[in-house]
Write a protein that holds these residues in place. Structure first.
Motif, PDB file in Angstrom:
ATOM      1  N   GLN A  85       0.862  -1.176   0.000  1.00 22.58           N
ATOM      2  CA  GLN A  85       0.000   0.000   0.000  1.00 22.58           C
ATOM      3  C   GLN A  85       0.900   1.228   0.000  1.00 22.58           C
ATOM      4  OE1 GLN A  85      -3.411   0.119  -0.014  1.00 22.58           O
ATOM      5  NE2 GLN A  85      -3.359   2.334  -0.040  1.00 22.58           N
ATOM      6  N   SER A  86       0.424   2.303  -0.579  1.00 25.91           N
ATOM      7  CA  SER A  86       1.213   3.536  -0.547  1.00 25.91           C
ATOM      8  C   SER A  86       0.313   4.717  -0.218  1.00 25.91           C
ATOM      9  CB  SER A  86       1.938   3.754  -1.873  1.00 25.91           C
ATOM     10  OG  SER A  86       1.020   3.854  -2.926  1.00 25.91           O
ATOM     11  N   TRP A  87       0.923   5.728   0.373  1.00 29.27           N
ATOM     12  CA  TRP A  87       0.246   6.959   0.730  1.00 29.27           C
ATOM     13  C   TRP A  87       1.118   8.122   0.272  1.00 29.27           C
ATOM     14  CZ3 TRP A  87       0.989   2.849   4.019  1.00 29.27           C
ATOM     15  CH2 TRP A  87      -0.159   2.162   4.413  1.00 29.27           C
ATOM     16  N   GLU A  88       0.505   9.181  -0.146  1.00 32.05           N
ATOM     17  CA  GLU A  88       1.244  10.350  -0.640  1.00 32.05           C
ATOM     18  C   GLU A  88       1.964  11.074   0.493  1.00 32.05           C
ATOM     19  OE1 GLU A  88       0.098  14.581  -2.607  1.00 32.05           O
ATOM     20  OE2 GLU A  88      -0.970  12.828  -3.375  1.00 32.05           O
ATOM     21  N   ARG A  89       1.301  11.157   1.668  1.00 32.29           N
ATOM     22  CA  ARG A  89       1.861  11.941   2.776  1.00 32.29           C
ATOM     23  C   ARG A  89       1.366  11.376   4.096  1.00 32.29           C
ATOM     24  NH1 ARG A  89       2.127  18.266   3.505  1.00 32.29           N
ATOM     25  NH2 ARG A  89       1.977  18.384   5.758  1.00 32.29           N
TER      26      ARG A  89
END
Length: 190
Positions: A85-89
Motif C-alpha cells: 500500500q502507498s500513501w502520498e503523505r
C-alpha cells in the motif's frame, strides 16, 4: 579576554541549541504488525494481517510505501486486499493502517518477516527505510489446548455469594477453634 570567552561560550550554546533543534525536527516512523488466525465453519483457517504505520516525529513524510512480501504462496492463498500500500503523505503525529487476509493451506508454524516501509523526508532525496515489529509464530490448523479462564460473567453473578459464604466459614472457624492462650489457662486451673 572575558568578552572573548563570553562570545565563544555564546557561540557554543547557540550551536548546541541549533543542533538539538535540528535533531528534533525529524520523522520517527514506527510500524506495528499484527496477525490473527480465525477458524472458519468450512474447516479452513483465515489469517488476518493488520499493519499500523505511525509518524511520531515532528516532520511530515512523503511517498510512504508499505510492502509485506513475507507470505509463502505454498502455505497461503491470497483472499482480500494487497500486501502493499502507498500513501502520498503522512503528517507528523498521525498514522495509517493497512489490512489483508490469507487462507491457510497446510498445518504449520509460520514465521513471518517484518514489513518494510519506505518514505521520503523533505530535507533529503534519498528514500528512508523502516521495518515493522515482527509477529509471533503463527500456528495454522493446530489443535488448540483447552484453557480454563475465569468467566467474568460467572464471577459477577456469583462472586458476592461466594464471598459471603467464605466470610461466614471463616467466622465459624475462628469462633469454634479455641485460642492457645485460653487452652493454656485451662491446663493451669486443673
Amino acid at each position: 579576554m572575558a568578552t572573548a570567552a563570553l562570545t565563544i561560550l555564546a557561540v557554543l550554546a547557540l550551536f548546541a541549541v541549533s543542533s538539538l533543534t535540528a535533531a528534533s525536527e525529524t520523522p520517527f516512523v514506527v510500524a506495528h504488525k499484527k496477525a490473527s488466525v480465525v477458524k472458519l465453519k468450512s474447516g479452513s483457517e483465515r489469517v488476518s494481517v493488520s499493519i499500523d504505520v505511525y509518524n511520531h516525529g515532528s516532520l511530515a513524510i512523503y511517498d510512504v510505501s508499505l510492502t509485506d512480501d513475507s507470505w509463502s504462496p505454498e502455505i497461503f492463498d491470497f483472499v482480500a486486499a494487497n500486501t502493499s500500500q502507498s500513501w502520498e503523505r503522512l503528517d507528523a503525529g498521525s498514522h495509517v493502517s493497512h489490512s489483508f487476509e490469507w487462507e491457510s493451506k497446510v498445518k504449520t508454524t509460520y514465521y513471518s518477516a517484518p514489513a518494510a516501509i519506505t518514505f521520503r523526508i523533505p530535507t533529503t532525496s534519498k528514500l528512508q527505510e523502516a521495518y515493522s515489529t515482527p509477529i509471533p509464530p503463527l500456528e495454522t490448523f493446530a489443535e488448540k489446548a483447552v484453557s480454563y479462564k475465569l468467566d467474568l460473567k460467572l464471577l459477577s453473578n456469583y462472586g458476592s455469594h461466594v464471598s459471603v459464604f467464605l466470610i461466614v466459614l471463616l467466622f465459624v472457624r475462628v469462633v469454634s477453634t479455641p485460642s492457645k492462650s485460653s487452652a493454656g489457662n485451662a491446663k493451669k486451673k486443673h
